[in-house]
Design a protein around this motif. Structure first.
Motif, short mmCIF file in Angstrom:
data_model
loop_
_atom_site.label_atom_id
_atom_site.label_comp_id
_atom_site.label_asym_id
_atom_site.label_seq_id
_atom_site.Cartn_x
_atom_site.Cartn_y
_atom_site.Cartn_z
N LEU A 65 0.83 -1.21 0.00
CA LEU A 65 0.00 0.00 0.00
C LEU A 65 0.86 1.27 0.00
O LEU A 65 0.55 2.23 -0.69
CB LEU A 65 -0.97 -0.01 1.18
N GLN A 66 1.94 1.27 0.77
CA GLN A 66 2.85 2.42 0.76
C GLN A 66 3.46 2.61 -0.63
O GLN A 66 3.53 3.72 -1.14
CB GLN A 66 3.95 2.25 1.80
N PHE A 67 3.90 1.52 -1.22
CA PHE A 67 4.50 1.56 -2.56
C PHE A 67 3.47 2.01 -3.59
O PHE A 67 3.76 2.85 -4.45
CB PHE A 67 5.05 0.16 -2.90
N ALA A 68 2.25 1.46 -3.51
CA ALA A 68 1.18 1.83 -4.44
C ALA A 68 0.81 3.30 -4.31
O ALA A 68 0.59 3.99 -5.31
CB ALA A 68 -0.04 0.94 -4.21
N LEU A 69 0.76 3.80 -3.08
CA LEU A 69 0.46 5.21 -2.87
C LEU A 69 1.55 6.08 -3.50
O LEU A 69 1.25 7.04 -4.22
CB LEU A 69 0.33 5.51 -1.37
N LYS A 70 2.80 5.72 -3.25
CA LYS A 70 3.91 6.47 -3.84
C LYS A 70 3.84 6.45 -5.36
O LYS A 70 3.97 7.50 -6.02
CB LYS A 70 5.23 5.86 -3.35
N LYS A 71 3.61 5.28 -5.93
CA LYS A 71 3.55 5.15 -7.40
C LYS A 71 2.35 5.88 -7.98
O LYS A 71 2.43 6.45 -9.07
CB LYS A 71 3.53 3.67 -7.81
N SER A 72 1.23 5.88 -7.27
CA SER A 72 0.05 6.57 -7.80
C SER A 72 0.23 8.09 -7.75
O SER A 72 -0.22 8.81 -8.65
CB SER A 72 -1.22 6.13 -7.08
N ILE A 73 0.92 8.59 -6.73
CA ILE A 73 1.21 10.03 -6.67
C ILE A 73 2.18 10.40 -7.79
O ILE A 73 1.98 11.41 -8.49
CB ILE A 73 1.78 10.42 -5.29
N GLU A 74 3.21 9.58 -7.99
CA GLU A 74 4.14 9.83 -9.10
C GLU A 74 3.40 9.77 -10.44
O GLU A 74 3.64 10.60 -11.33
CB GLU A 74 5.27 8.79 -9.10
N GLY A 75 2.50 8.81 -10.58
CA GLY A 75 1.71 8.68 -11.80
C GLY A 75 0.82 9.88 -12.03
O GLY A 75 0.70 10.38 -13.16
N GLN A 76 0.20 10.36 -10.97
CA GLN A 76 -0.66 11.54 -11.11
C GLN A 76 0.17 12.76 -11.51
O GLN A 76 -0.26 13.54 -12.36
CB GLN A 76 -1.43 11.81 -9.81
N ASN A 77 1.34 12.91 -10.94
CA ASN A 77 2.21 14.02 -11.32
C ASN A 77 2.63 13.90 -12.79
O ASN A 77 2.68 14.91 -13.51
CB ASN A 77 3.44 14.09 -10.41
N PHE A 78 2.92 12.69 -13.24
CA PHE A 78 3.23 12.46 -14.65
C PHE A 78 2.05 12.88 -15.52
O PHE A 78 2.22 13.58 -16.52
CB PHE A 78 3.59 10.98 -14.89
N LEU A 79 0.86 12.45 -15.15
CA LEU A 79 -0.34 12.79 -15.93
C LEU A 79 -0.59 14.29 -15.96
O LEU A 79 -1.01 14.84 -16.99
CB LEU A 79 -1.56 12.06 -15.37
N LYS A 80 -0.33 14.96 -14.86
CA LYS A 80 -0.49 16.43 -14.84
C LYS A 80 0.51 17.09 -15.78
O LYS A 80 0.20 18.11 -16.40
CB LYS A 80 -0.35 16.96 -13.40
N GLY A 81 1.70 16.52 -15.89
CA GLY A 81 2.68 17.02 -16.86
C GLY A 81 2.20 16.82 -18.28
O GLY A 81 2.33 17.72 -19.13
N VAL A 82 1.63 15.65 -18.57
CA VAL A 82 1.08 15.38 -19.90
C VAL A 82 -0.08 16.33 -20.18
O VAL A 82 -0.23 16.84 -21.30
CB VAL A 82 0.63 13.91 -20.03
N MET A 83 -0.88 16.59 -19.17
CA MET A 83 -2.02 17.49 -19.32
C MET A 83 -1.55 18.90 -19.70
O MET A 83 -2.18 19.56 -20.52
CB MET A 83 -2.81 17.55 -18.00
N LYS A 84 -0.42 19.35 -19.15
CA LYS A 84 0.10 20.68 -19.47
C LYS A 84 0.56 20.77 -20.92
O LYS A 84 0.44 21.81 -21.56
CB LYS A 84 1.25 21.05 -18.53
N THR A 85 1.10 19.67 -21.44
CA THR A 85 1.57 19.68 -22.83
C THR A 85 0.44 19.40 -23.81
O THR A 85 0.61 19.59 -25.00
CB THR A 85 2.70 18.65 -23.05
N ASN A 86 -0.69 18.93 -23.30
CA ASN A 86 -1.84 18.62 -24.15
C ASN A 86 -3.11 19.12 -23.47
O ASN A 86 -3.99 18.33 -23.12
CB ASN A 86 -1.89 17.10 -24.37
#
Length: 171
Positions: A65-86
């Motif tokens: 759960l700790q690992f999944a939380l960390k990865k999901s936050i990183e994933g959301q940050n990645f998606l927000k970066g993609v959102m800025k470029t698109n």
């Protein structure tokens, strides 16, 4: 020996057998056998050295759960970066905000419930898989093919299943 005492001792020993398997590798193997992508499962679980040290399902659940939380936050940050470029894509915006807000919130909730209510933690872990699924559908509806987002969604969905399976093993 008193039959009720024998029965009670049997239950106690059985519960310890479920809680305390031989090693972390056996815990991984058992969990990964429950998912369709055994190779990817082992690869993900071995990515965090702390997961390898888990001695029982309580520790493994917490670490996943700790690992999944960390990865999901990183994933959301990645998606927000993609959102800025698109910025014109409603689907990517939905993924980055609504869908992954739910993923992060569900993993966080599962982690918080773990000690108090393992059934609720398992439910929250399972529900966290809804975000990647919804994100994939939104991308498909807009005919967006992004291998990085697809891989992220697949991994987060897998972590959701693993966390749910692990917490299901708790007494």
């Amino acid at each position: 020996m008193n039959p009720s005492l024998f029965f009670t001792l049997s239950l106690i020993l059985t519960s310890y057998a479920i809680i305390l398997p031989a090693s972390g590798a056996n815990l991984f193997d058992e969990l990964c056998k429950k998912v369709n992508d055994n190779g990817r499962c082992l690869q993900i679980l071995k990515a965090d050295p702390k997961l390898v040290t888990a001695k029982n399902y309580g520790e493994l659940s917490k670490y996943i759960l700790q690992f999944a939380l960390k990865k999901s936050i990183e994933g959301q940050n990645f998606l927000k970066g993609v959102m800025k470029t698109n910025p014109s894509s409603a689907a990517i915006k939905e993924c980055a905000t609504f869908d992954y807000d739910g993923v992060v919130g569900s993993f966080r909730s599962a982690l918080g419930e773990l000690k108090e209510d393992s059934m609720t933690a398992s439910y929250d872990a399972k529900v966290s898989g809804d975000g990647p699924t919804t994100c994939d559908r939104a991308l498909a509806a807009e005919k967006i093919s992004n291998p990085a987002i697809s891989a992220l969604n697949k991994d987060i969905f897998l972590l959701s299943n693993l966390a749910s399976f692990a917490t299901d093993m708790l007494p």
